[in-house]
Scaffold this active site. Structure first.
Site, PDB file in Angstrom:
ATOM      1  N   ASP A 136       0.848  -1.192   0.000  1.00 27.43           N
ATOM      2  CA  ASP A 136       0.000   0.000   0.000  1.00 27.43           C
ATOM      3  C   ASP A 136       0.885   1.244   0.000  1.00 27.43           C
ATOM      4  OD1 ASP A 136      -2.970   0.967   0.622  1.00 27.43           O
ATOM      5  OD2 ASP A 136      -1.579   2.194   1.816  1.00 27.43           O
ATOM      6  N   ASN A 144      -2.903  13.179  -3.368  1.00 31.89           N
ATOM      7  CA  ASN A 144      -4.064  13.648  -4.135  1.00 31.89           C
ATOM      8  C   ASN A 144      -4.520  15.032  -3.678  1.00 31.89           C
ATOM      9  OD1 ASN A 144      -4.427  11.500  -5.934  1.00 31.89           O
ATOM     10  ND2 ASN A 144      -5.574  10.301  -4.436  1.00 31.89           N
ATOM     11  N   HIS A 149      -5.513  14.882  -8.352  1.00 35.97           N
ATOM     12  CA  HIS A 149      -5.689  13.458  -8.671  1.00 35.97           C
ATOM     13  C   HIS A 149      -4.889  13.035  -9.897  1.00 35.97           C
ATOM     14  CE1 HIS A 149      -8.742  12.342  -5.689  1.00 35.97           C
ATOM     15  NE2 HIS A 149      -9.177  13.589  -5.811  1.00 35.97           N
ATOM     16  N   ASP A 153      -2.503   9.955  -9.881  1.00 40.98           N
ATOM     17  CA  ASP A 153      -2.513   8.842 -10.845  1.00 40.98           C
ATOM     18  C   ASP A 153      -1.105   8.565 -11.370  1.00 40.98           C
ATOM     19  OD1 ASP A 153      -5.206   8.563 -10.535  1.00 40.98           O
ATOM     20  OD2 ASP A 153      -5.756   9.572 -12.402  1.00 40.98           O
ATOM     21  N   GLU A 179      -4.919   2.286  -3.945  1.00 39.56           N
ATOM     22  CA  GLU A 179      -3.457   2.416  -3.995  1.00 39.56           C
ATOM     23  C   GLU A 179      -2.762   1.142  -3.528  1.00 39.56           C
ATOM     24  OE1 GLU A 179      -4.761   4.484  -0.099  1.00 39.56           O
ATOM     25  OE2 GLU A 179      -5.543   4.141  -2.120  1.00 39.56           O
TER      26      GLU A 179
END
Length: 259
Positions: A136, A144, A149, A153, A179
């Site tokens: 993770d 973010n 965002h 990404d 994630e």
């Protein structure tokens, strides 16, 4: 000796045309025979004409049927080609759809569905050698929130690429969701897996992700590892890896915890 029919006919015509022969006792017989012969020839010619007409009709019919057959054959070939193209397009569409159903659209990695199928296959073949690593990205929400965002990404894709590159041939990686990533190690030694995961944490820790505004983003990952134990199920393996990941995050993140 073969008779000359034309000459014979000419002699008969001449004899009948000569008035001196009118009183001859055979004149009437010869005239009647000649007339009968002419009638027969007329019938034969008529039959020939009928036969020729019939043959022309048959030939024309065969030609028409042939043309119709050729036309239908061309239509059938056209339909076949269209059908082949349609079937090819359908197969390609189905293949693309199937691939899309197994690939994560953002990272290009196998998705959760694909990974579960691979895990099931590996579990059925050699469960005793299985290891799972649940990974993770730490504080991903902060990325973010601070950078947007789109940048999030980009970081997600980059981390996925680094995991895939670092793990290499040792295991199979997938985007598990959000994630999170999952790695299956199916034939590697435990010590080899642990070294790989420690290296992976170091690689991500030292990586810098460009935000496009002269800002280098840094992040870390938490990893939970599980390995097969007697009587395990797939769910048990996943749960232990997930629990180990939870402990890694609660104990400070940026570390590997073995479950």
């Amino acid at each position: 000796m073969k008779s000359d029919i034309k000459a014979l006919e000419q002699r008969v015509v001449s004899a009948l045309a000569d008035n001196q022969n009118l009183e001859h006792p055979l004149y009437d017989v010869l005239e009647e025979l000649w007339q009968y012969n002419q009638n027969q020839w007329s019938r034969i010619e008529q039959m020939i004409r009928v036969s020729d007409s019939y043959q022309d009709m048959i030939l024309q019919r065969e030609k028409t049927l042939g043309e119709r057959f050729d036309k239908h054959l061309r239509q059938l070939e056209k339909i076949t080609r269209i059908s082949d193209r349609y079937q090819t397009a359908l197969r390609e569409a189905n293949l693309e759809l199937e691939q899309a159903s197994y690939i994560d659209a953002l990272t290009g990695l196998p998705n959760r569905r694909k990974m579960l199928r691979r895990l099931k296959t590996e579990f059925e073949m050699r469960p005793e050698s299985l290891c799972l690593a649940m990974i993770d990205i730490d504080h991903f929400k902060r990325v973010n929130d601070e950078f947007g965002h789109l940048m999030g990404d980009d970081v997600l894709v980059s981390v996925g690429n680094l995991i895939e590159h670092t793990v290499g041939e040792l295991g199979h990686i997938a985007r598990w969701g959000g994630e999170e990533f999952l790695v299956i190690f199916s034939q590697a030694e435990q010590l080899e897996v642990e070294r790989c995961l420690e290296l992976l944490a170091k690689v991500i820790r030292e990586a810098r992700f460009d935000s496009g505004e002269d800002i280098r983003i840094r992040t870390t990952i938490s990893i939970g590892k599980s390995h097969y134990q007697a009587g395990d199920t797939i769910d048990a393996l996943i749960t232990r890896a997930d629990n180990a990941l939870y402990r890694a995050k609660n104990s400070g993140r940026d570390r590997v915890v073995y479950g």
